[in-house]
Design an enzyme around this catalytic site. Structure first.
Site, PDB file in Angstrom:
ATOM      1  N   GLU A  29     -12.316  56.521 -22.587  1.00 44.43           N
ATOM      2  CA  GLU A  29     -12.166  57.977 -22.640  1.00 44.43           C
ATOM      3  C   GLU A  29     -10.666  58.225 -22.650  1.00 44.43           C
ATOM      4  OE1 GLU A  29     -11.242  61.418 -21.738  1.00 44.43           O
ATOM      5  OE2 GLU A  29     -12.159  61.141 -19.766  1.00 44.43           O
TER       6      GLU A  29
ATOM      7  N   CYS B 161      -7.460  65.845 -20.049  1.00 41.50           N
ATOM      8  CA  CYS B 161      -7.742  65.315 -21.387  1.00 41.50           C
ATOM      9  C   CYS B 161      -8.318  66.432 -22.235  1.00 41.50           C
ATOM     10  CB  CYS B 161      -8.774  64.199 -21.318  1.00 41.50           C
ATOM     11  SG  CYS B 161      -8.236  62.848 -20.329  1.00 41.50           S
TER      12      CYS B 161
HETATM   13  C1  UN1 Z   1     -10.244  64.505 -17.935  1.00 45.48           C
HETATM   14  O1  UN1 Z   1      -9.366  65.313 -18.196  1.00 45.48           O
HETATM   15  O2  UN1 Z   1     -10.043  63.278 -18.040  1.00 45.48           O
HETATM   16  O3  UN1 Z   1     -14.058  68.818 -18.750  1.00 45.48           O
HETATM   17  C2  UN1 Z   1     -11.573  64.877 -17.406  1.00 45.48           C
HETATM   18  C3  UN1 Z   1     -13.174  68.857 -17.887  1.00 45.48           C
HETATM   19  C4  UN1 Z   1     -13.418  68.125 -16.606  1.00 45.48           C
HETATM   20  C5  UN1 Z   1     -13.139  66.669 -16.768  1.00 45.48           C
HETATM   21  C6  UN1 Z   1     -11.848  66.342 -17.436  1.00 45.48           C
HETATM   22  N1  UN1 Z   1     -14.790  68.308 -16.231  1.00 45.48           N
HETATM   23  O4  UN1 Z   1     -12.137  69.480 -18.036  1.00 45.48           O
END
Ligand code: UN1
Length: 507
Positions: free
Chosen positions: A260, A294
């Site tokens: 990921e 992310c």
């Molecule tokens: C991440 O940024 O690695 O969807 C995870 C989201 C959170 C998870 C992010 N539930 O922004």
């Protein structure tokens, strides 16, 4: 800092654990500084080769027993961890906020994600089902079943210092796997806290030592894990550069990886959008976690008819943002993780300007009282082109790029026209547009939303993305399958042995 003692974080902590026991190590101590106030919170001793070896061996021993526990019984352990997290939610949320820098609301939200995935995993522990098929041969039965894989290595990033661990461990545990966690060296105390919370439940239930292992360390520890044939699956969250290295090493030994990686997420704002709603989605997506998710919104692709109006709204909203101590709930935006991240933010702004970007909200590093850590920056907005090298690149900072479009096809092409493919969204009240966006010719991302921003995915769906995001899926839906091995079983309950495909073989 009451939360530190509540979570049993000491001044000096051992960073290697097999579950309830902490191991000695000759590895270097990693100091954790808070980006909130620049203070040294505590230090953690990292793993050396010897303690790493002890952990992997203990994990192997534990797996031999843990895989024989009925899955619902393993689920009950996860249920109790969820209960414990409910009790510790505020303290752990505060630690996440203080060590990582995200707002307390988001710190608490992250712990809530852990609680939610525990609940999900508990239900899953009574499922984990395969299919049954009809055999071509009389008196035969075919089905498939899922068995535990073995040791799951988890490499996680600083931005979600606790939730990503729980997405992996809770599923892996109900599936019968054992876990070894290498947290980000930027947030080792969050990992110590998770270890302590879990240890309490494991002790009470006599869970074998070695089911929940922690190895604090830097990149080299990640390399040991990636190259270790005893680790069946390496689940890695972080940069594309890191993911490529993990993927190559794990593939080289034909292991499994779950990646990921980076996102470069866009929201398309249609002329048929509810602009007030779009404003909240875009602003939270861009400045939440100071742009270090992310899933953060990095690009807004706005229809030319509403471009100026929406830009004005956005500029006005950015003027209202309060930046400061994330534990103070009046503030919207906390600091970046460290001063290195601040340098990358400054560098991206310079690059954008050099390519012709026009800043409609200027950036800058904040100085003075409350900003002594040097990690607080101003969220900024630039009018830019999708083709700029810096726009194609994921910068973990609150920099938002605006661009204009005429047709939906053009907007979708722009949205998809980056190397990453994690999250995406369209804001529209037009059903035709929404469905076109979700069709096979629409968004190419792992997550595609309508009238919701790019961040803040719920745990019930599979989480991950395409292209340079790495292709993995974590968390909900059937993501559990990657933590198990599939076995096809054919059973003959007759006194004949007919061969498949009608082959004759008589003796
Ligand atoms: C991440 O940024 O690695 O969807 C995870 C989201 C959170 C998870 C992010 N539930 O922004």
């Amino acid at each position: 800092m009451q939360f530190l003692s509540q979570l049993q974080v000491q001044q000096k902590n051992k960073g290697v654990s097999t579950g309830t026991k902490w191991l000695s190590s000759k590895g270097a101590a990693i100091d954790s500084y808070s980006p909130v106030d620049g203070q040294l919170i505590a230090s953690v001793k990292s793993a050396d080769k010897e303690s790493y070896e002890a952990v992997v061996q203990q994990a192997q021993t534990a797996f031999a027993e843990w895989r024989t526990w009925p899955a619902p019984k393993r689920g009950d352990i996860v249920r109790q961890i969820g209960e414990e997290l409910r009790l510790q939610k505020h303290a752990l949320g505060q630690l996440v906020s203080y060590e990582m820098g995200k707002s307390l609301q988001e710190g608490l939200g992250e712990v809530q994600e852990m609680i939610d995935i525990c609940d999900f995993a508990v239900g899953l522990s009574r499922q984990l089902h395969g299919l049954t098929m009809h055999s071509e041969r009389p008196g035969h039965r075919m089905y498939e079943q899922y068995h535990p894989l073995g040791i799951v290595g988890i490499i996680s990033a600083f931005n979600f210092p606790v939730a990503v661990w729980s997405w992996n461990t809770t599923l892996a545990w109900v599936c019968g796997d054992v876990c070894i966690w290498k947290p980000s060296e930027k947030t080792p105390l969050c990992a110590i806290a998770c270890q302590n919370i879990t240890a309490k439940v494991f002790k009470k239930n006599n869970v074998p030592e070695g089911v929940n292992n922690l190895i604090v360390g830097d990149r080299i520890v990640g390399e040991w894990m990636s190259n270790d044939t005893r680790i069946a699956l390496v689940s890695a969250t972080g940069s594309t550069r890191m993911g490529k290295a993990v993927s190559a090493a794990v593939a080289g030994r034909l292991g499994r990886s779950l990646l990921e990686l980076g996102g470069n997420n866009a929201i398309i704002i249609s002329k048929d959008a509810d602009l007030d709603m779009a404003l909240i989605g875009a602003a939270f997506g861009a400045v939440g976690t100071a742009g270090q998710r992310c899933t953060s919104t990095r690009r807004l692709i706005i229809h030319e008819k509403v471009y100026n109006k929406f830009k004005d709204k956005l500029v006005h909203a950015y003027g209202q943002l309060k930046i400061g101590d994330p534990l103070n709930e009046k503030n919207h935006v906390g600091p970046l993780i460290d001063t290195m991240a601040v340098e990358m933010y400054k560098d991206a702004i310079e690059k954008c300007k050099a390519e012709g970007g026009n800043f409609v909200v200027e950036g800058g590093v904040l100085k003075g009282k409350g900003y002594e850590s040097g990690c607080y920056v101003k969220p900024c907005i630039a009018e830019a082109k999708n083709s700029y090298a810096i726009v194609q690149h994921e910068t973990f900072a609150p920099i938002l790029y605006l661009m204009k479009y005429k047709t939906l096809e053009e907007a979708i092409a722009m949205q998809n026209g980056v190397p990453q493919g994690l999250s995406s969204a369209i804001m529209t009240n037009n059903l035709r547009e929404a469905e076109q966006y979700l069709s096979a010719a629409g968004s190419d991302c792992g997550i595609a939303n309508v009238n919701i921003g790019t961040s803040g995915a719920e745990i019930g769906g599979a989480f991950g993305g395409e292209k340079e995001t790495g292709g993995g899926r974590e968390s909900g839906s059937d993501a559990w399958k990657v933590y198990m091995r599939r076995q096809t079983n054919t059973i003959n309950y007759t006194d004949k042995l007919p061969l498949a495909q009608g082959i004759k073989f008589d003796l």
